[in-house]
Design a protein around this motif. Structure first.
Motif, short mmCIF file in Angstrom:
data_model
loop_
_atom_site.label_atom_id
_atom_site.label_comp_id
_atom_site.label_asym_id
_atom_site.label_seq_id
_atom_site.Cartn_x
_atom_site.Cartn_y
_atom_site.Cartn_z
N ARG A 82 0.83 -1.21 0.00
CA ARG A 82 0.00 0.00 0.00
C ARG A 82 0.86 1.26 0.00
NH1 ARG A 82 -4.77 -0.23 -1.66
NH2 ARG A 82 -3.96 1.78 -2.23
N ASP A 83 1.98 1.22 0.75
CA ASP A 83 2.87 2.39 0.78
C ASP A 83 3.39 2.73 -0.62
OD1 ASP A 83 2.57 2.68 3.48
OD2 ASP A 83 4.45 1.68 4.02
N LEU A 84 3.65 1.69 -1.42
CA LEU A 84 4.16 1.93 -2.78
C LEU A 84 3.08 2.42 -3.72
CD1 LEU A 84 6.63 -1.00 -3.50
CD2 LEU A 84 7.17 1.39 -3.09
N GLY A 122 -1.70 -9.12 -10.82
CA GLY A 122 -0.44 -9.59 -10.29
C GLY A 122 -0.61 -9.98 -8.84
N VAL A 123 0.27 -10.85 -8.33
CA VAL A 123 0.13 -11.32 -6.95
C VAL A 123 1.48 -11.49 -6.27
CG1 VAL A 123 -2.04 -12.54 -7.41
CG2 VAL A 123 0.12 -13.79 -7.56
N ILE A 124 1.45 -11.38 -4.94
CA ILE A 124 2.53 -11.82 -4.07
C ILE A 124 2.01 -13.05 -3.34
CG2 ILE A 124 3.87 -11.29 -1.99
CD1 ILE A 124 3.88 -8.36 -2.87
N ILE A 125 2.75 -14.14 -3.38
CA ILE A 125 2.32 -15.38 -2.74
C ILE A 125 3.26 -15.68 -1.58
CG2 ILE A 125 1.87 -17.84 -3.01
CD1 ILE A 125 1.33 -17.37 -5.96
N GLU A 295 12.15 -5.24 5.04
CA GLU A 295 12.92 -5.19 3.81
C GLU A 295 12.42 -6.24 2.81
OE1 GLU A 295 16.25 -3.92 1.31
OE2 GLU A 295 14.94 -3.05 2.82
N LEU A 296 12.11 -7.44 3.31
CA LEU A 296 11.56 -8.49 2.45
C LEU A 296 10.28 -8.01 1.77
CD1 LEU A 296 11.94 -11.67 4.69
CD2 LEU A 296 13.00 -11.34 2.47
N ASN A 297 9.38 -7.43 2.57
CA ASN A 297 8.10 -6.97 2.03
C ASN A 297 8.28 -5.84 1.03
OD1 ASN A 297 6.52 -8.78 3.59
ND2 ASN A 297 6.61 -7.41 5.34
N ARG A 298 9.18 -4.90 1.36
CA ARG A 298 9.40 -3.76 0.46
C ARG A 298 9.96 -4.22 -0.88
NH1 ARG A 298 13.38 -1.02 -1.43
NH2 ARG A 298 14.94 -2.15 -0.18
N VAL A 299 10.96 -5.09 -0.85
CA VAL A 299 11.57 -5.57 -2.09
C VAL A 299 10.57 -6.36 -2.92
CG1 VAL A 299 13.34 -7.11 -3.02
CG2 VAL A 299 13.91 -5.57 -1.14
N ALA A 300 9.75 -7.20 -2.25
CA ALA A 300 8.74 -7.99 -2.98
C ALA A 300 7.73 -7.07 -3.66
CB ALA A 300 8.03 -8.94 -2.02
N ALA A 301 7.29 -6.03 -2.95
CA ALA A 301 6.32 -5.09 -3.52
C ALA A 301 6.91 -4.34 -4.71
CB ALA A 301 5.86 -4.11 -2.43
N GLU A 302 8.16 -3.88 -4.57
CA GLU A 302 8.81 -3.16 -5.68
C GLU A 302 9.00 -4.08 -6.88
OE1 GLU A 302 12.43 -1.63 -4.06
OE2 GLU A 302 11.46 0.15 -3.19
#
Length: 343
Positions: A82-84, A122-125, A295-302
């Motif tokens: 959401r931040d991105l 698109g998805v993050i799993i 950091e994991l979440n941020r990189v995955a979102a980017e």
């Protein structure tokens, strides 16, 4: 061509029009298998441009996770995404709908809209079990996918270094003189927890010549950890060093140990994973691994937003370093120390 099929047939399959075109299941499977071999990812950005000429584009993003996963981990991934997408420059061009879709562990393949590509752009799993991972490894999903906290061939992946973490946990317990090691873990394992376990067992066996005791919880929460630890001690379990694959299990194990007269760390030294917000305030404070979840979440979102906007996928798994916070539960005193496992 790679498939031996016509370009129109391949295009229809990759654009999820094989049903209306009455393309055989065998041909569909052939196209999807070839897409996986070649690392093909559909260019959702181009599709949106064709279908929304001049209009504000709508992008539907899903975070797919199991019901059995800790809610905190899922909410952290949601906030990072959401931040991105709330970036004013991005929101001027696109409306992003971000939601959490949940499935029962091992039942990812039953999630509606996953295979036909009609539900998500698109998805993050995350938080999948081995059965889910096997399904993903054999399937080509028709939209960009980022795997969070696990590594599966053919997908963009962001994870910690679980094997290194498990081995480091055994080394920390050995460094404070512990010989009779045990590990507390849930009966339902993810790829990450399974790798932490195997590395811990290997390192412990190598260092002590003894196989660690297994303490299996029926749940991943504090209550499950408390029950499992109490059952172990009631049955005569006699470890002097405990590794819990999550901090929530360690938080539950604490009262069980006190109830049976076990002092921490004098009788049992404890190492957890996750650097739970309550960890520094337990009595005694908990030694734990901080896996840089933010950091994991941020990189995955980017990574996912990059794929959605036509960026070429990087199929080499990206690993985030892990840090150990050494506290009083392993006999370390004073200010918490950091030990990087990025080696």
């Amino acid at each position: 061509m790679e498939t031996g099929l016509s370009s129109s047939t391949v295009s229809a399959v990759l654009n999820n029009r094989h049903v209306e075109r009455r393309i055989s299941a065998r041909s569909v499977q052939k196209v999807m298998a070839a897409a996986r071999r070649l690392g093909y990812m559909p260019n959702i950005a181009a599709r949106r441009l064709r279908s929304h000429k001049g209009e504000r584009r709508q992008v539907v993003i899903g975070i797919l996770t199991s019901y059995e996963a800790p809610v905190l981990l899922v909410s952290q991934a949601l906030h990072a995404l959401r931040d991105l997408v709330d970036n004013p420059e991005l929101s001027e061009k696109e409306t992003h709908i971000v939601g959490i879709e949940m499935f029962h562990a091992g039942k990812l393949k039953e999630l509606p809209g996953l295979i036909d590509g009609k539900r998500f752009n698109g998805v993050i799993i995350t938080n999948t079990t081995s059965a889910d991972d096997e399904f993903l490894a054999a399937t080509s999903l028709p939209f960009p996918v980022v795997m969070l906290g696990r590594s599966i061939p053919g997908y963009c992946c962001v994870s910690e270094r679980p094997r290194l973490l498990g081995a480091e946990a055994a080394r920390i317990l050995r460094s404070v003189g512990r010989e009779r090691l045990a590990v507390l873990y849930p009966k339902l394992l993810t790829q990450a927890t399974e790798e932490r376990l195997s590395a811990f067992f290997e390192e412990a066996m190598s260092a002590t010549g003894r196989f660690p005791d297994k303490i299996v919880s029926d749940a991943l929460d504090e209550e499950g950890g408390c029950r499992a630890m109490a059952d172990y001690l009631r049955a005569g379990g006699d470890c002097d060093g405990l590794f819990t694959v999550t901090d929530s299990l360690a938080v539950g194990a604490y009262p069980a140990m006190w109830r049976f007269g076990k002092r921490i760390p004098e009788d049992i030294a404890v190492v957890g994973v996750g650097d739970h917000e309550a960890g520094p305030y337990l009595i005694p404070p908990l030694t734990s691994f901080r896996s840089a979840q933010d950091e994991l979440n941020r990189v995955a979102a980017e990574m996912l937003l990059g794929l959605l906007n036509g960026k070429e996928p990087g199929m080499v798994p990206l690993e985030i370093p892990v840090t150990a916070r050494l506290r009083e539960s392993t006999g370390h005193t004073g200010v918490s120390q950091s030990v990087s496992t990025n080696r």
